[in-house]
Motif scaffolding. Structure first.
Motif, PDB file in Angstrom:
ATOM      1  N   UNK A  78      12.667  55.540  61.160  1.00  0.00           N
ATOM      2  CA  UNK A  78      13.565  54.825  62.056  1.00  0.00           C
ATOM      3  C   UNK A  78      12.836  54.140  63.206  1.00  0.00           C
ATOM      4  N   UNK A  79      11.768  54.762  63.705  1.00  0.00           N
ATOM      5  CA  UNK A  79      11.025  54.137  64.784  1.00  0.00           C
ATOM      6  C   UNK A  79      10.404  52.822  64.364  1.00  0.00           C
ATOM      7  N   UNK A  80       9.770  52.821  63.199  1.00  0.00           N
ATOM      8  CA  UNK A  80       9.158  51.591  62.694  1.00  0.00           C
ATOM      9  C   UNK A  80      10.216  50.565  62.314  1.00  0.00           C
ATOM     10  N   UNK A  81      11.346  51.027  61.766  1.00  0.00           N
ATOM     11  CA  UNK A  81      12.429  50.097  61.419  1.00  0.00           C
ATOM     12  C   UNK A  81      12.957  49.402  62.678  1.00  0.00           C
ATOM     13  N   UNK A  82      13.156  50.177  63.748  1.00  0.00           N
ATOM     14  CA  UNK A  82      13.631  49.588  65.006  1.00  0.00           C
ATOM     15  C   UNK A  82      12.652  48.537  65.516  1.00  0.00           C
ATOM     16  N   UNK A  83      11.375  48.813  65.420  1.00  0.00           N
ATOM     17  CA  UNK A  83      10.374  47.895  65.953  1.00  0.00           C
ATOM     18  C   UNK A  83      10.319  46.588  65.179  1.00  0.00           C
ATOM     19  N   UNK A  84      10.997  46.535  64.035  1.00  0.00           N
ATOM     20  CA  UNK A  84      11.064  45.318  63.225  1.00  0.00           C
ATOM     21  C   UNK A  84      12.480  44.750  63.168  1.00  0.00           C
ATOM     22  N   UNK A  85      13.359  45.226  64.041  1.00  0.00           N
ATOM     23  CA  UNK A  85      14.761  44.767  64.053  1.00  0.00           C
ATOM     24  C   UNK A  85      15.449  45.077  62.715  1.00  0.00           C
ATOM     25  N   UNK A  86      15.047  46.148  62.058  1.00  0.00           N
ATOM     26  CA  UNK A  86      15.600  46.478  60.745  1.00  0.00           C
ATOM     27  C   UNK A  86      16.258  47.846  60.720  1.00  0.00           C
ATOM     28  N   UNK A  87      16.642  48.354  61.893  1.00  0.00           N
ATOM     29  CA  UNK A  87      17.201  49.702  61.968  1.00  0.00           C
ATOM     30  C   UNK A  87      18.574  49.832  61.328  1.00  0.00           C
ATOM     31  N   UNK A  88      19.219  48.720  60.997  1.00  0.00           N
ATOM     32  CA  UNK A  88      20.499  48.790  60.291  1.00  0.00           C
ATOM     33  C   UNK A  88      20.329  48.573  58.795  1.00  0.00           C
ATOM     34  N   UNK A  89      19.095  48.455  58.332  1.00  0.00           N
ATOM     35  CA  UNK A  89      18.808  48.212  56.917  1.00  0.00           C
ATOM     36  C   UNK A  89      18.035  49.357  56.281  1.00  0.00           C
ATOM     37  N   UNK A  90      16.958  49.796  56.932  1.00  0.00           N
ATOM     38  CA  UNK A  90      16.059  50.795  56.360  1.00  0.00           C
ATOM     39  C   UNK A  90      15.720  51.850  57.412  1.00  0.00           C
ATOM     40  N   UNK A  91      14.970  52.857  57.005  1.00  0.00           N
ATOM     41  CA  UNK A  91      14.514  53.886  57.930  1.00  0.00           C
ATOM     42  C   UNK A  91      15.300  55.177  57.857  1.00  0.00           C
ATOM     43  N   UNK A  92      16.477  55.149  57.234  1.00  0.00           N
ATOM     44  CA  UNK A  92      17.289  56.339  57.026  1.00  0.00           C
ATOM     45  C   UNK A  92      17.987  56.190  55.684  1.00  0.00           C
ATOM     46  N   UNK A  93      18.546  57.301  55.177  1.00  0.00           N
ATOM     47  CA  UNK A  93      19.213  57.273  53.874  1.00  0.00           C
ATOM     48  C   UNK A  93      20.697  57.587  53.992  1.00  0.00           C
ATOM     49  N   UNK A  94      21.286  57.218  55.097  1.00  0.00           N
ATOM     50  CA  UNK A  94      22.728  57.373  55.247  1.00  0.00           C
ATOM     51  C   UNK A  94      23.446  56.326  54.407  1.00  0.00           C
ATOM     52  N   UNK A  95      24.667  56.589  53.988  1.00  0.00           N
ATOM     53  CA  UNK A  95      25.403  55.605  53.190  1.00  0.00           C
ATOM     54  C   UNK A  95      25.461  54.242  53.859  1.00  0.00           C
ATOM     55  N   UNK A  96      25.229  53.215  53.070  1.00  0.00           N
ATOM     56  CA  UNK A  96      25.228  51.845  53.559  1.00  0.00           C
ATOM     57  C   UNK A  96      23.835  51.298  53.784  1.00  0.00           C
ATOM     58  N   UNK A  97      22.837  52.180  53.881  1.00  0.00           N
ATOM     59  CA  UNK A  97      21.457  51.742  54.068  1.00  0.00           C
ATOM     60  C   UNK A  97      20.780  51.506  52.716  1.00  0.00           C
ATOM     61  N   UNK A  98      19.721  50.716  52.746  1.00  0.00           N
ATOM     62  CA  UNK A  98      18.999  50.431  51.514  1.00  0.00           C
ATOM     63  C   UNK A  98      18.419  51.712  50.928  1.00  0.00           C
ATOM     64  N   UNK A  99      18.440  51.786  49.609  1.00  0.00           N
ATOM     65  CA  UNK A  99      17.918  52.960  48.905  1.00  0.00           C
ATOM     66  C   UNK A  99      16.404  52.834  48.741  1.00  0.00           C
ATOM     67  N   UNK A 100      15.720  52.886  49.877  1.00  0.00           N
ATOM     68  CA  UNK A 100      14.256  52.923  49.911  1.00  0.00           C
ATOM     69  C   UNK A 100      13.876  54.383  50.090  1.00  0.00           C
ATOM     70  N   UNK A 101      13.310  55.007  49.059  1.00  0.00           N
ATOM     71  CA  UNK A 101      13.019  56.433  49.156  1.00  0.00           C
ATOM     72  C   UNK A 101      11.825  56.799  48.292  1.00  0.00           C
ATOM     73  N   UNK A 102      11.300  58.001  48.554  1.00  0.00           N
ATOM     74  CA  UNK A 102      10.157  58.494  47.794  1.00  0.00           C
ATOM     75  C   UNK A 102      10.424  59.932  47.348  1.00  0.00           C
ATOM     76  N   UNK A 103       9.862  60.301  46.211  1.00  0.00           N
ATOM     77  CA  UNK A 103       9.879  61.675  45.727  1.00  0.00           C
ATOM     78  C   UNK A 103       8.467  62.222  45.856  1.00  0.00           C
ATOM     79  N   UNK A 104       8.362  63.446  46.398  1.00  0.00           N
ATOM     80  CA  UNK A 104       7.068  64.033  46.730  1.00  0.00           C
ATOM     81  C   UNK A 104       6.874  65.388  46.057  1.00  0.00           C
TER      82      UNK A 104
END
Length: 546
Positions: free
Chosen positions: A489-515
């Motif tokens: 979320x910190x990096x997303x905010x710094x790019x004006x993208x905090x409403x698109x990526x940085x978290x996995x709440x409903x409505x956000x882009x499904x950008x995720x990783x499996x570890x």
């Protein structure tokens, strides 16, 4: 950020029948300062549609496709807020000097590369670090002359100095009579001869002599790098300082559907060809795979090469205060013209003098609400006077930091700065506690791409061999939630993208990783050892481990 709250099922009113359910996972996402947990996640049309706190709850999903996570940990895709994409791709195709423990070992690697690439007109590489060598002295051109009859140009690990052979000096037109350029230094021996080490702006004649890469080759470098980022769990990268040619490369990849990772591009404000891109104004494609709304400016050099601009002399080099790469008038001019065009201004500042000058410029700019809303950033913010830390939050300035720099620099930072100046150096916790917005990155290829090295460094303040005991400047440690926020979320905010990526709440882009390993429960000493199993951007798998 230490509060942990289990997440009840969050779902959209109706999930599409084409949705996908990822289940049997240990899922975590940041929601502001809260860590939310889940065991299954549903996404559709590239966006998260539901999170479930139990397998039983996930049975309500109408998803047509399911992915068994087999107990893996699921995190939001990591965002590297400061890297150099084309340079990474080029580094992957050149001499890798990272980790060389001596000048002799570095030369051996160069010789081996030259033999393996007999048709390369120049031998180029990156990654040497004299701080790791006995004596910690800069290398000399004469050792590289043994490579043969081709010019050699090797950038230091921080990219702010270069080691070249005699032929490269000759081709660049650098000799005993050459005057040091403004903002640069030609390192010389006692007789006044160039030793082969060039600092900051003194590298320019060598760059000018190296054959220019074609647009097609640049795009190849970029694609190689982006695939490498995806393999390391990075779903979005902020490319710090791209030329107009590099922007053409990204545009060609985007047009061909070849953007595996999101790119937030910072235009190199000193590239004259970028003037037309500034005039065009900020832009972003519909899928937000390529965003062009910021510029990169460099105020000073780096600490390792003693190019970082300081108020007082280097403790280990009396008489040297480092280098300011731009005059005050030039810095003001470039900031003004970028902000006037609607671009966020991201300025490299490492030394305390450079940080003070950049902060003062931002404070001037941010008196206007419209300009403050651009979220100007200080890239690195490494050495601050303690009194300057509160200036970030007060003026709405983002600190874009690279946690791994602290553990990489710990063996020489004290020598360069002395104990007093260390009180404001690499002060990540102090910045966060002040209320400043922070973004996290790596500065690859200066550092390794692997983001878990940065996560580990922020949490432990130790190198991978667990040194020093208790951590270096341990009061500046971040906890695991704070660190994950930094890279999401910190990096997303710094790019004006905090409403698109940085978290996995409903409505956000499904950008995720499996570890393989659970970031929140594994021993902190082992955070850096984690392995990425798969990476998804907008619900599309862009990497799968062999």
């Amino acid at each position: 950020m230490k509060q942990w709250i289990a997440l009840a099922a969050l779902a959209l009113a109706q999930a599409s029948s084409a949705a996908t359910l990822v289940h049997n996972v240990h899922g975590y996402t940041m929601d502001g300062e809260t860590v939310r947990e889940f065991v299954a996640m549903e996404f559709d049309d590239g966006k998260v549609t539901a999170l479930y706190e139990s397998e039983e709850a996930s049975e309500a999903s109408t998803a047509e496709t399911s992915i068994d996570g087999e107990g893996a940990t699921l995190l939001p895709g990591l965002i590297d807020a400061h890297g150099h994409v084309s340079s990474l791709g080029r580094a992957l195709a050149s001499v890798n000097l990272v980790g060389a423990t001596s000048e002799a070992e570095a030369v051996e690697r160069v010789v081996a590369f030259a033999k393996a690439n007999p048709d390369a007109p120049w031998i180029v590489g990156r990654g040497w670090n004299q701080v790791l060598w006995e004596g910690k002295q800069f290398p000399d051109r004469q050792s590289l002359d043994a490579v043969g009859d081709r010019p050699v140009a090797l950038q230091r690990i921080d990219g702010h100095s270069m080691w070249v052979n005699s032929m490269a000096l000759e081709m660049a037109g650098i000799d005993r009579e050459t005057v040091d350029p403004e903002g640069g230094q030609i390192v010389r021996d006692v007789a006044g001869r160039a030793t082969g080490v060039l600092v900051d702006n003194a590298m320019s004649p060598v760059f000018a002599a190296i054959p220019t890469d074609t647009d097609e080759l640049i795009a190849q470098f970029q694609l190689t790098a982006l695939n490498n980022l995806a393999a390391n769990g990075i779903t979005s990268v902020h490319d710090a300082g791209i030329t107009a040619q590099e922007l053409r490369g990204f545009d060609s990849l985007l047009a061909a559907g070849n953007m595996p990772v999101r790119v937030y591009a910072m235009l190199d404000v000193l590239d004259p060809e970028n003037d037309k891109n500034l005039a065009t104004g900020p832009r972003e494609d519909e899928a937000s795979l390529l965003s062009v709304r910021s510029v990169k400016i460099s105020a000073d050099g780096a600490l390792g090469s003693r190019g970082a601009a300081l108020f007082e002399d280097y403790s280990d080099d009396p008489g040297n205060k480092g280098l300011l790469l731009l005059t005050p008038e030039q810095l003001t001019h470039h900031m003004n013209r970028a902000a006037a065009a609607g671009f966020q201004v991201n300025t490299h500042a490492i030394g305390d003098l450079a940080n003070d000058r950049v902060l003062s410029e931002y404070e001037r700019l941010n008196k206007e609400a419209e300009t403050r809303a651009l979220r100007h950033r200080v890239e690195h913010a490494q050495i601050l006077r303690p009194a300057d830390i509160d200036r970030f939050e007060a003026a709405g300035i983002v600190a874009s930091i690279q946690p791994v720099h602290a553990t990489s620099d710990k063996n020489m930072a004290g020598d360069r700065l002395g104990d007093v100046r260390l009180k404001g150096a690499y002060a990540w916790h102090a910045l966060l506690a002040s209320g400043a917005q922070l973004a996290g990155g790596s500065d690859f290829p200066v550092e390794e791409v692997n983001p878990f090295l940065g996560l580990h460094a922020a949490v432990t303040r130790q190198s991978r061999d667990n040194h020093p005991e208790g951590g270096w400047l341990p009061g500046e440690k971040l906890d695991r939630a704070e660190t994950l926020h930094l890279f999401t979320q910190g990096s997303a905010y710094s790019a004006h993208q905090e409403e698109l990526i940085g978290t996995l709440l409903p409505g956000f882009s499904a950008d995720f990783i499996l570890l393989r390993d659970n970031y929140f429960t594994v021993d902190e000493q082992d955070i850096w050892k984690n392995k990425v199993l798969s990476t998804y951007v907008a619900g599309r798998r862009v990497y799968q481990a062999p």
